[in-house]
Design a protein around this motif. Sequence first.
Motif, mmCIF file in Angstrom:
data_model
loop_
_atom_site.group_PDB
_atom_site.id
_atom_site.type_symbol
_atom_site.label_atom_id
_atom_site.label_comp_id
_atom_site.label_asym_id
_atom_site.label_seq_id
_atom_site.Cartn_x
_atom_site.Cartn_y
_atom_site.Cartn_z
ATOM 1 N N VAL B 14 63.267 28.447 55.739
ATOM 2 C CA VAL B 14 62.636 29.675 56.240
ATOM 3 C C VAL B 14 62.994 30.854 55.347
ATOM 4 C CG1 VAL B 14 62.562 31.285 58.153
ATOM 5 C CG2 VAL B 14 62.529 28.842 58.599
ATOM 6 N N VAL B 15 64.282 30.943 54.961
ATOM 7 C CA VAL B 15 64.703 32.060 54.107
ATOM 8 C C VAL B 15 63.936 32.038 52.787
ATOM 9 C CG1 VAL B 15 66.633 32.995 52.792
ATOM 10 C CG2 VAL B 15 66.992 32.245 55.140
ATOM 11 N N LEU B 16 63.866 30.872 52.142
ATOM 12 C CA LEU B 16 63.166 30.772 50.858
ATOM 13 C C LEU B 16 61.686 31.102 51.020
ATOM 14 C CD1 LEU B 16 64.691 27.515 49.345
ATOM 15 C CD2 LEU B 16 65.092 29.846 48.617
ATOM 16 N N MET B 17 61.108 30.604 52.107
ATOM 17 C CA MET B 17 59.695 30.856 52.355
ATOM 18 C C MET B 17 59.432 32.356 52.481
ATOM 19 S SD MET B 17 57.520 29.127 55.415
ATOM 20 C CE MET B 17 57.613 27.443 54.932
ATOM 21 N N MET B 18 60.339 33.029 53.193
ATOM 22 C CA MET B 18 60.143 34.466 53.396
ATOM 23 C C MET B 18 60.362 35.240 52.097
ATOM 24 S SD MET B 18 59.002 35.049 56.253
ATOM 25 C CE MET B 18 58.179 33.495 56.333
ATOM 26 N N ILE B 19 61.309 34.767 51.254
ATOM 27 C CA ILE B 19 61.503 35.438 49.963
ATOM 28 C C ILE B 19 60.216 35.304 49.127
ATOM 29 C CG2 ILE B 19 62.771 35.373 47.786
ATOM 30 C CD1 ILE B 19 65.225 34.483 49.361
ATOM 31 N N GLY B 20 59.653 34.097 49.104
ATOM 32 C CA GLY B 20 58.412 33.895 48.367
ATOM 33 C C GLY B 20 57.291 34.765 48.915
ATOM 34 N N PHE B 21 57.194 34.795 50.233
ATOM 35 C CA PHE B 21 56.174 35.607 50.916
ATOM 36 C C PHE B 21 56.350 37.079 50.561
ATOM 37 C CE2 PHE B 21 54.654 37.183 55.287
ATOM 38 C CZ PHE B 21 53.338 37.171 54.888
ATOM 39 N N TYR B 22 57.612 37.546 50.564
ATOM 40 C CA TYR B 22 57.891 38.957 50.245
ATOM 41 C C TYR B 22 57.433 39.277 48.825
ATOM 42 C CZ TYR B 22 60.372 43.263 49.345
ATOM 43 O OH TYR B 22 60.656 44.557 49.010
ATOM 44 N N ILE B 23 57.739 38.367 47.872
ATOM 45 C CA ILE B 23 57.332 38.618 46.479
ATOM 46 C C ILE B 23 55.810 38.721 46.401
ATOM 47 C CG2 ILE B 23 57.298 37.673 44.142
ATOM 48 C CD1 ILE B 23 59.966 36.385 44.692
ATOM 49 N N VAL B 24 55.128 37.865 47.142
ATOM 50 C CA VAL B 24 53.655 37.867 47.057
ATOM 51 C C VAL B 24 53.076 39.154 47.629
ATOM 52 C CG1 VAL B 24 51.559 36.735 47.850
ATOM 53 C CG2 VAL B 24 53.471 35.370 47.084
ATOM 54 N N ILE B 25 53.608 39.632 48.776
ATOM 55 C CA ILE B 25 52.946 40.789 49.405
ATOM 56 C C ILE B 25 53.508 42.123 48.952
ATOM 57 C CG2 ILE B 25 52.166 39.554 51.474
ATOM 58 C CD1 ILE B 25 54.486 40.774 52.968
ATOM 59 N N SER B 26 54.720 42.159 48.370
ATOM 60 C CA SER B 26 55.288 43.481 48.070
ATOM 61 C C SER B 26 54.960 43.943 46.663
ATOM 62 C CB SER B 26 56.802 43.467 48.270
ATOM 63 O OG SER B 26 57.395 42.737 47.222
ATOM 64 N N GLY B 27 55.003 43.040 45.679
ATOM 65 C CA GLY B 27 54.808 43.478 44.304
ATOM 66 C C GLY B 27 53.350 43.695 43.974
ATOM 67 N N SER B 28 53.108 44.229 42.772
ATOM 68 C CA SER B 28 51.718 44.347 42.361
ATOM 69 C C SER B 28 51.475 43.581 41.071
ATOM 70 C CB SER B 28 51.339 45.812 42.198
ATOM 71 O OG SER B 28 51.942 46.328 41.043
ATOM 72 N N LEU B 37 54.580 32.675 44.795
ATOM 73 C CA LEU B 37 53.800 31.626 45.463
ATOM 74 C C LEU B 37 54.430 30.264 45.228
ATOM 75 C CD1 LEU B 37 51.267 32.039 47.095
ATOM 76 C CD2 LEU B 37 49.936 31.347 45.121
ATOM 77 N N SER B 38 54.965 30.042 44.012
ATOM 78 C CA SER B 38 55.555 28.711 43.772
ATOM 79 C C SER B 38 56.886 28.574 44.501
ATOM 80 C CB SER B 38 55.673 28.405 42.281
ATOM 81 O OG SER B 38 56.467 29.335 41.646
ATOM 82 N N ILE B 39 57.615 29.692 44.731
ATOM 83 C CA ILE B 39 58.829 29.608 45.562
ATOM 84 C C ILE B 39 58.442 29.208 46.982
ATOM 85 C CG2 ILE B 39 60.689 30.966 46.619
ATOM 86 C CD1 ILE B 39 60.892 32.526 44.101
ATOM 87 N N PHE B 40 57.402 29.846 47.493
ATOM 88 C CA PHE B 40 56.890 29.514 48.827
ATOM 89 C C PHE B 40 56.555 28.026 48.909
ATOM 90 C CE2 PHE B 40 54.055 29.344 52.364
ATOM 91 C CZ PHE B 40 54.310 30.449 53.152
ATOM 92 N N GLN B 41 55.886 27.562 47.857
ATOM 93 C CA GLN B 41 55.442 26.176 47.794
ATOM 94 C C GLN B 41 56.644 25.224 47.820
ATOM 95 O OE1 GLN B 41 53.361 25.560 44.147
ATOM 96 N NE2 GLN B 41 51.801 24.325 45.108
ATOM 97 N N VAL B 42 57.665 25.529 47.007
ATOM 98 C CA VAL B 42 58.843 24.656 46.960
ATOM 99 C C VAL B 42 59.522 24.621 48.324
ATOM 100 C CG1 VAL B 42 61.160 24.428 46.004
ATOM 101 C CG2 VAL B 42 59.246 24.821 44.490
ATOM 102 N N SER B 43 59.513 25.763 49.039
ATOM 103 C CA SER B 43 60.150 25.764 50.363
ATOM 104 C C SER B 43 59.414 24.825 51.310
ATOM 105 C CB SER B 43 60.206 27.187 50.914
ATOM 106 O OG SER B 43 58.977 27.557 51.466
ATOM 107 N N VAL B 44 58.098 24.761 51.192
ATOM 108 C CA VAL B 44 57.340 23.821 52.036
ATOM 109 C C VAL B 44 57.688 22.378 51.662
ATOM 110 C CG1 VAL B 44 55.044 23.038 52.683
ATOM 111 C CG2 VAL B 44 55.482 25.448 52.397
ATOM 112 N N PHE B 45 57.789 22.117 50.348
ATOM 113 C CA PHE B 45 58.181 20.772 49.900
ATOM 114 C C PHE B 45 59.519 20.387 50.524
ATOM 115 C CE2 PHE B 45 55.992 21.630 45.551
ATOM 116 C CZ PHE B 45 54.768 21.566 46.169
#
Lengths: 332, 118
Positions: B14-28, B37-45
């Motif tokens: 969950v922590v890794l997923m949220m870090i990935g999610f944060y990177i996707v929605i916060s940065g430009s 997105l790939s961090i998010f993906q690895v967390s799902v794996f």
Amino acid sequence: MTEAVNTLLLLFMCVTALTIVRQHNLFAVVMLGSVFSLLSAGMFVLLDAVDVAFTEAAVGAGISTILMLGVLSLTNSRERITFSTPIFPIVLVMLAGSVLIFSALGMPEFGAADAPIHGHVADRYIEKSGAEVGLPNIVTSILASYRGFDTLGEVTVIFTAGIGVMVLLGLRRRTAQDGSVEELPLPGEGNMRHHSVLRVTAKLLIPFIMLFALYVQFHGDFGPGGGFQAGVIFAAAFILYGLVFGIKNAVAVVPEGVTRFLIAAGVLLYAGVGVASLLMGGNYLDYSVLAHEPTHGQHLGILLIEFGVGTTVAAVMITLFFSFARRTRKKT
Amino acid sequence: MTEVMSHFNYLVVVVLMMIGFYIVISGSNLVKKVVGLSIFQVSVFLLYISMGKIIGGTAPILDDRFTVYSNPLPHVLILTAIVVGVATTALAGALIVRINEAYGSIEEDEIYRQDGDA
């Protein structure tokens, strides 16, 4: 002991991910992403998923990193720094995170043998695949035989992605408005000519990388490995050659026409095995009818479709790399 | 506390997923978003593979010496998902290169601003 390594690797992954958030140098971000993938591959080994670890190490830590570095070389390697910390994303992440943690605590305990996930078809695969398919590696049996149709879909996805990147980046000829065709030059060796150590080491390594790829391809039935991993490793040999000796020389070794042909040939071989089993009176991708004995047929079918997978994956990976590498940066 | 220890892998997921999610929605920055997105993906794996693990089991390669194997089904799903992941990453990379050629920037807000002017 295993638990300690487990915890340590997971903590390393969290630290790496947090560093990526704070890092503004995109080169460092991409390299940290590679480290993150390698750590996760270690995690997968601990969790008994050796095939997955193999793939993640070859794909996530290897090829993806090279492709992202290719993107950076064509764009900008620094993120523009903004000093305001956005509030809304943090609130959203906290909310979603707490909901997920709440529901994660309701899951069955980690490693419990009586968890619902182990109750459905998995038992059958473990008990019967040895007799039905006759391969020691259950993952290969499921991937290539029981769920061969899924895997055909995955190969088609990779095929499509290769075509997509070729459409977006791949054109080597440019037709001017007056109709004359201009051939874009391929990047040569550049500065790499002076790096004798790299050149000698690469030349030594490349044959062994290819040999290892062939081992992974054909030993995948008995140990960790298979077409996906082998294809990526095989492509890595050509990518290494292209990086050290220049794209021009690499394209001379594998002409684009050949890779383009192989991309399609792998998918066609896979689908063709399915058609062959239809013609011989079985269901689509039911390999049992391919030979006199069902397990022989399974062996033959799996060998062929894994070869098709390996061919397409290797050719697509080589094409992806060349598409990025030969595109010269547009002067702005 | 025991509940936290027995679900440690899932909590880290969950922590890794949220870090990935944060990177996707916060940065430009588009490249960083793809890495997020790939961090998010690895967390799902990691979630899937953790669910397949049986304590005391071994890798799902048949051998007479072992009787307990971890669940091979998630392994198959994730193995192919990883390869499809690199295919989508490559496609995203190609799109970023083309966006940079068209707009001269890989920062999302600058791209939007240029679109607004046009």
